[in-house]
Design a protein around this motif. Structure first.
Motif, PDB file in Angstrom:
ATOM      1  N   GLU A  22      25.860   3.887  -8.782  1.00 14.95           N
ATOM      2  CA  GLU A  22      25.837   3.706 -10.221  1.00 14.95           C
ATOM      3  C   GLU A  22      25.443   2.273 -10.580  1.00 14.95           C
ATOM      4  N   GLY A  23      24.471   2.146 -11.480  1.00 16.00           N
ATOM      5  CA  GLY A  23      24.037   0.828 -11.928  1.00 16.00           C
ATOM      6  C   GLY A  23      22.775   0.327 -11.247  1.00 16.00           C
ATOM      7  N   PHE A  24      22.314   1.015 -10.199  1.00 21.64           N
ATOM      8  CA  PHE A  24      21.088   0.574  -9.528  1.00 21.64           C
ATOM      9  C   PHE A  24      19.873   0.856 -10.403  1.00 21.64           C
ATOM     10  N   GLU A  25      19.103  -0.175 -10.670  1.00 21.91           N
ATOM     11  CA  GLU A  25      17.909  -0.031 -11.509  1.00 21.91           C
ATOM     12  C   GLU A  25      16.697  -0.703 -10.878  1.00 21.91           C
ATOM     13  N   GLY A  26      16.766  -0.966  -9.586  1.00 20.99           N
ATOM     14  CA  GLY A  26      15.672  -1.659  -8.920  1.00 20.99           C
ATOM     15  C   GLY A  26      14.520  -0.740  -8.552  1.00 20.99           C
ATOM     16  N   ASP A  27      13.466  -1.342  -8.027  1.00 15.25           N
ATOM     17  CA  ASP A  27      12.280  -0.606  -7.580  1.00 15.25           C
ATOM     18  C   ASP A  27      12.208  -0.623  -6.054  1.00 15.25           C
ATOM     19  N   ILE A  28      11.685   0.442  -5.492  1.00  6.44           N
ATOM     20  CA  ILE A  28      11.378   0.492  -4.066  1.00  6.44           C
ATOM     21  C   ILE A  28       9.867   0.312  -3.938  1.00  6.44           C
ATOM     22  N   VAL A  29       9.459  -0.768  -3.260  1.00 11.23           N
ATOM     23  CA  VAL A  29       8.055  -1.184  -3.238  1.00 11.23           C
ATOM     24  C   VAL A  29       7.522  -1.142  -1.808  1.00 11.23           C
ATOM     25  N   VAL A  30       6.321  -0.638  -1.662  1.00 10.00           N
ATOM     26  CA  VAL A  30       5.681  -0.501  -0.359  1.00 10.00           C
ATOM     27  C   VAL A  30       5.239  -1.865   0.167  1.00 10.00           C
ATOM     28  N   LYS A  31       5.519  -2.133   1.468  1.00 12.72           N
ATOM     29  CA  LYS A  31       5.066  -3.354   2.148  1.00 12.72           C
ATOM     30  C   LYS A  31       3.911  -3.072   3.100  1.00 12.72           C
ATOM     31  N   GLU A  32       3.956  -1.899   3.759  1.00 10.68           N
ATOM     32  CA  GLU A  32       2.934  -1.512   4.729  1.00 10.68           C
ATOM     33  C   GLU A  32       2.482  -0.091   4.428  1.00 10.68           C
ATOM     34  N   ILE A  33       1.257   0.223   4.783  1.00  7.55           N
ATOM     35  CA  ILE A  33       0.695   1.537   4.456  1.00  7.55           C
ATOM     36  C   ILE A  33       1.413   2.651   5.214  1.00  7.55           C
ATOM     37  N   PHE A  34       1.559   3.789   4.564  1.00 13.38           N
ATOM     38  CA  PHE A  34       2.060   5.011   5.186  1.00 13.38           C
ATOM     39  C   PHE A  34       1.651   6.189   4.323  1.00 13.38           C
ATOM     40  N   ASN A  35       1.739   7.401   4.897  1.00 13.74           N
ATOM     41  CA  ASN A  35       1.344   8.626   4.202  1.00 13.74           C
ATOM     42  C   ASN A  35       2.538   9.539   3.978  1.00 13.74           C
ATOM     43  N   THR A  36       2.456  10.337   2.932  1.00 14.08           N
ATOM     44  CA  THR A  36       3.390  11.454   2.768  1.00 14.08           C
ATOM     45  C   THR A  36       2.618  12.752   2.951  1.00 14.08           C
ATOM     46  N   TYR A  37       3.366  13.834   3.244  1.00 10.94           N
ATOM     47  CA  TYR A  37       2.734  15.083   3.652  1.00 10.94           C
ATOM     48  C   TYR A  37       3.233  16.257   2.814  1.00 10.94           C
ATOM     49  N   LYS A  38       2.380  17.272   2.709  1.00 13.07           N
ATOM     50  CA  LYS A  38       2.692  18.438   1.881  1.00 13.07           C
ATOM     51  C   LYS A  38       3.905  19.187   2.407  1.00 13.07           C
ATOM     52  N   GLU A  39       4.019  19.278   3.716  1.00 17.71           N
ATOM     53  CA  GLU A  39       5.146  19.955   4.353  1.00 17.71           C
ATOM     54  C   GLU A  39       5.948  18.946   5.177  1.00 17.71           C
ATOM     55  N   LYS A  40       7.074  19.374   5.680  1.00 18.47           N
ATOM     56  CA  LYS A  40       7.875  18.514   6.555  1.00 18.47           C
ATOM     57  C   LYS A  40       7.282  18.569   7.963  1.00 18.47           C
ATOM     58  N   ASP A  41       6.047  18.117   8.050  1.00 14.16           N
ATOM     59  CA  ASP A  41       5.267  18.214   9.277  1.00 14.16           C
ATOM     60  C   ASP A  41       4.130  17.201   9.180  1.00 14.16           C
ATOM     61  N   LEU A  42       4.059  16.271  10.155  1.00 13.08           N
ATOM     62  CA  LEU A  42       3.031  15.238  10.112  1.00 13.08           C
ATOM     63  C   LEU A  42       1.631  15.796  10.338  1.00 13.08           C
ATOM     64  N   LYS A  43       1.542  17.069  10.723  1.00 17.90           N
ATOM     65  CA  LYS A  43       0.233  17.701  10.910  1.00 17.90           C
ATOM     66  C   LYS A  43      -0.235  18.426   9.659  1.00 17.90           C
ATOM     67  N   SER A  44       0.605  18.455   8.628  1.00 13.36           N
ATOM     68  CA  SER A  44       0.225  19.140   7.391  1.00 13.36           C
ATOM     69  C   SER A  44      -0.643  18.221   6.532  1.00 13.36           C
ATOM     70  N   GLU A  45      -1.072  18.725   5.411  1.00 18.33           N
ATOM     71  CA  GLU A  45      -1.986  18.005   4.516  1.00 18.33           C
ATOM     72  C   GLU A  45      -1.337  16.725   3.971  1.00 18.33           C
ATOM     73  N   ILE A  46      -2.112  15.626   3.973  1.00 16.15           N
ATOM     74  CA  ILE A  46      -1.632  14.361   3.399  1.00 16.15           C
ATOM     75  C   ILE A  46      -1.626  14.467   1.881  1.00 16.15           C
ATOM     76  N   VAL A  47      -0.546  14.036   1.260  1.00 12.57           N
ATOM     77  CA  VAL A  47      -0.439  14.065  -0.199  1.00 12.57           C
ATOM     78  C   VAL A  47      -0.839  12.724  -0.789  1.00 12.57           C
ATOM     79  N   THR A  48      -0.202  11.641  -0.302  1.00 13.99           N
ATOM     80  CA  THR A  48      -0.475  10.307  -0.837  1.00 13.99           C
ATOM     81  C   THR A  48      -0.589   9.306   0.300  1.00 13.99           C
ATOM     82  N   LYS A  49      -1.580   8.421   0.193  1.00 18.90           N
ATOM     83  CA  LYS A  49      -1.711   7.294   1.110  1.00 18.90           C
ATOM     84  C   LYS A  49      -1.211   6.055   0.380  1.00 18.90           C
ATOM     85  N   PHE A  50       0.018   5.660   0.691  1.00 17.75           N
ATOM     86  CA  PHE A  50       0.612   4.515   0.009  1.00 17.75           C
ATOM     87  C   PHE A  50       0.090   3.209   0.598  1.00 17.75           C
TER      88      PHE A  50
END
Length: 258
Positions: free
Chosen positions: A174-202
């Motif tokens: 309770e009370g947290f209002e900060g931001d989570i900011v990317v430092k190094e590149i990484f990807n997220t995936y459509k499924e819980k599987d690193l072989k699935s389609e990439i959604v976002t390249k951060f």
């Protein structure tokens, strides 16, 4: 200040804020624990002179019947309550309660008129909520977010057991209002599987939102939490999955708290 919930009836409360004043402490009271029969209850706490603190051991005596148990948790203070776990049965139970910071533990006991039954230990990050239908709502902590779960009575074992889900919304403290900011590149995936389609390249400077966590995982890591999959949202509202171990060191601003 410790919150007090009003969803359950507290018929008696006994509080010890400092246990270092005696070699033992006894308290006695009367309570209706079974079919409106008034029982004599005595609780004896034990103090260790050698270590100058409460040992965690106690004896519960109801109408001359004794049960000795212990709670080894470090505590800020100790409390005894008479609670009504299930308003549809004929029993009211005794909760031997210990607190440490915001963490609460209940040792629960039922008296049948002939014996004392230990119903097990309930623990919660906050004070448990006794709903009155036999379930107890509690909170847990996952390093930087909290989750809600329940304890229910396993009637074959006569023990309260936790019931967990596979997925939880990620709720920061309770009370947290900060931001989570990317430092190094990484990807997220459509499924819980690193072989699935990439959604976002951060990329560095991007902000992310952690939406929910999937906790039903197999993990070779010593700490299973690092293998949880997190649903991550980008600035455009697109969501994808990634395990904590694959992004925790690549972002800053995760509100870790012990």
């Amino acid at each position: 200040m410790k919150k007090r919930f009003t969803l359950f009836a507290v018929l008696f409360t006994f509080l010890i804020r400092n246990l270092a004043f005696a070699s033992s402490y006894d308290t006695t009271f009367k309570a209706n624990l079974f079919e409106s029969i008034k029982s004599n209850v005595k609780i004896s706490l034990y103090y260790e002179d050698k270590y100058k603190n409460y040992s965690g051991k106690f004896t519960l005596t109801i109408d001359g019947i004794c049960l000795t148990d212990s709670n080894e948790s470090v505590m800020d203070y100790f409390e005894t309550k008479v609670v009504d776990l299930d308003k549809d049965d004929d029993y009211k139970e005794i909760a031997i309660t210990t607190y440490f910071n915001d963490n609460t533990e209940y040792n629960l006991y039922r008296f049948t008129g002939k014996k004392i039954i230990s119903l097990g230990l309930i623990s919660s990050m906050d004070e448990p909520v006794l709903v009155g239908d036999g379930t107890v709502k509690t909170k847990g902590w996952m390093g930087f977010w909290s989750y809600e779960y329940e304890f229910v009575l396993n009637k074959s074992k006569m023990k309260y057991e936790p019931v967990y889900k596979d997925e939880y919304p990620v709720n920061f403290y309770e009370g947290f209002e900060g931001d989570i900011v990317v430092k190094e590149i990484f990807n997220t995936y459509k499924e819980k599987d690193l072989k699935s389609e990439i959604v976002t390249k951060f990329k560095p400077g991007d902000k992310i939102k952690l939406i929910k966590a999937y906790t039903k995982v197999k993990c070779d890591d010593e700490y299973k939490d690092f293998c949880f999959w997190y649903l991550i949202e980008d600035k455009n509202g697109k969501i994808g999955w990634l395990q904590l171990k694959d992004f925790q060191d690549k972002v800053e601003g995760i509100p870790w708290a012990g």
